[in-house]
Design an enzyme around this catalytic site. Structure first.
Site, PDB file in Angstrom:
ATOM      1  N   SER A 131       0.807  -1.218   0.000  1.00  0.00           N
ATOM      2  CA  SER A 131       0.000   0.000   0.000  1.00  0.00           C
ATOM      3  C   SER A 131       0.842   1.271   0.000  1.00  0.00           C
ATOM      4  O   SER A 131       0.368   2.327  -0.414  1.00  0.00           O
ATOM      5  CB  SER A 131      -0.946   0.012   1.207  1.00  0.00           C
ATOM      6  N   GLY A 162      -1.911  -4.631   1.132  1.00  0.00           N
ATOM      7  CA  GLY A 162      -1.978  -5.881   1.864  1.00  0.00           C
ATOM      8  C   GLY A 162      -1.009  -6.941   1.392  1.00  0.00           C
ATOM      9  O   GLY A 162      -0.989  -8.045   1.945  1.00  0.00           O
ATOM     10  N   ASN A 165       4.075  -6.310   5.790  1.00  0.00           N
ATOM     11  CA  ASN A 165       2.923  -7.118   6.187  1.00  0.00           C
ATOM     12  C   ASN A 165       3.337  -8.480   6.735  1.00  0.00           C
ATOM     13  O   ASN A 165       2.635  -9.051   7.570  1.00  0.00           O
ATOM     14  CB  ASN A 165       1.960  -7.271   5.006  1.00  0.00           C
ATOM     15  N   ASP A 167      -6.525   7.952   9.087  1.00  0.00           N
ATOM     16  CA  ASP A 167      -6.369   6.666   9.761  1.00  0.00           C
ATOM     17  C   ASP A 167      -5.050   6.581  10.528  1.00  0.00           C
ATOM     18  O   ASP A 167      -4.816   5.637  11.273  1.00  0.00           O
ATOM     19  CB  ASP A 167      -6.484   5.504   8.762  1.00  0.00           C
ATOM     20  N   HIS A 201      -1.480   5.682   6.583  1.00  0.00           N
ATOM     21  CA  HIS A 201      -0.889   5.827   5.257  1.00  0.00           C
ATOM     22  C   HIS A 201      -0.520   7.282   4.956  1.00  0.00           C
ATOM     23  O   HIS A 201      -1.242   8.197   5.335  1.00  0.00           O
ATOM     24  CB  HIS A 201      -1.871   5.323   4.194  1.00  0.00           C
TER      25      HIS A 201
END
Length: 232
Positions: free
Chosen positions: A57, A94, A122, A205, A208
């Site tokens: 991402s 992801g 990840n 959030d 990012h």
């Protein structure tokens, strides 16, 4: 030991990739389309060399327009400086190193002259076997070099918080320099330097990078990338 100034970064990275499944699915669809469209552009511009960014991402520019993600900003810089390169953004939200290894053959329908590998975060956040993570990164590099033995490769490093234990975090951090040394690639130690943990440089959030955050990513990666673009 990881220096104290990175603790803020480590706490931030704890949440990396913690998107809802619906957001991830939407982002994956958008990014697959973007990669395909850019592949067509590369084919139509055969006189230009290919700079391919392969990652998760961070590379994809999660929730941003593709032109605001750092690979597109690198394209702008290349164009303004007269470099004959076509940038391809092959980022997928992801993505793990295993997913990247499964996907790389499809991506290599476009043969890169310069390849930037941004994967691993990840794996660390999910507590995956780091020996497998290292093997996957090396296998991706091998596949890219099989496609183009003359390709120039930049590996970007990452950090994870010590929620899996300090030994795990340290082993994770050491994967990237170890792979870079064994595979003789260039290395950027930490791709989120100066961005992770900075609220004004991340989306709501807190995960990012924003457009401004991506501008810093592009600025920071350029000194590692530039020598590869000029080396023949």
């Amino acid at each position: 030991m990881i220096c104290i100034q990175y603790w803020q970064h480590l706490l931030w990275i704890l949440f990396l990739g913690a998107c809802t499944s619906s957001h991830q699915n939407k982002q994956m669809q958008e990014e697959t389309t973007t990669t395909t469209e850019e592949k067509v552009v590369v084919e139509e511009s055969a006189d230009r060399e290919v700079l391919l960014f392969f990652g998760n991402s961070i590379t994809a520019g999660y929730q941003l327009d593709v032109e605001d993600a750092f690979p597109a900003l690198i394209q702008d810089r290349l164009d303004s400086m007269g470099y004959s390169y076509q940038v391809v953004n092959a980022g997928l939200s992801g993505e793990t190193t295993a997913g990247g290894l499964n996907r790389i053959d499809w991506v290599l329908q476009t043969i890169p002259d310069v390849f930037v590998l941004e994967l691993g975060a990840n794996d660390g956040l999910r507590g995956l076997d780091l020996k497998v993570t290292k093997q996957n990164l090396m296998a991706i590099i091998d596949k890219v070099r099989t496609a183009n033995p003359e390709v120039k490769i930049l590996l970007t490093g990452m950090l994870v918080p010590p929620n899996m234990g300090e030994a795990y975090a340290e082993e994770f951090r050491n994967i990237f320099p170890a792979v870079a040394e064994e595979k003789n690639t260039a290395l950027m130690p930490f791709i989120l330097k100066d961005v992770a943990g900075e609220p004004e440089l991340n989306l709501e959030d807190g995960i990012h990078p924003t457009e401004e955050g991506h501008k810093i990513l592009a600025k920071n990666i350029w000194p590692y990338l530039k020598p590869l673009l000029e080396k023949k």
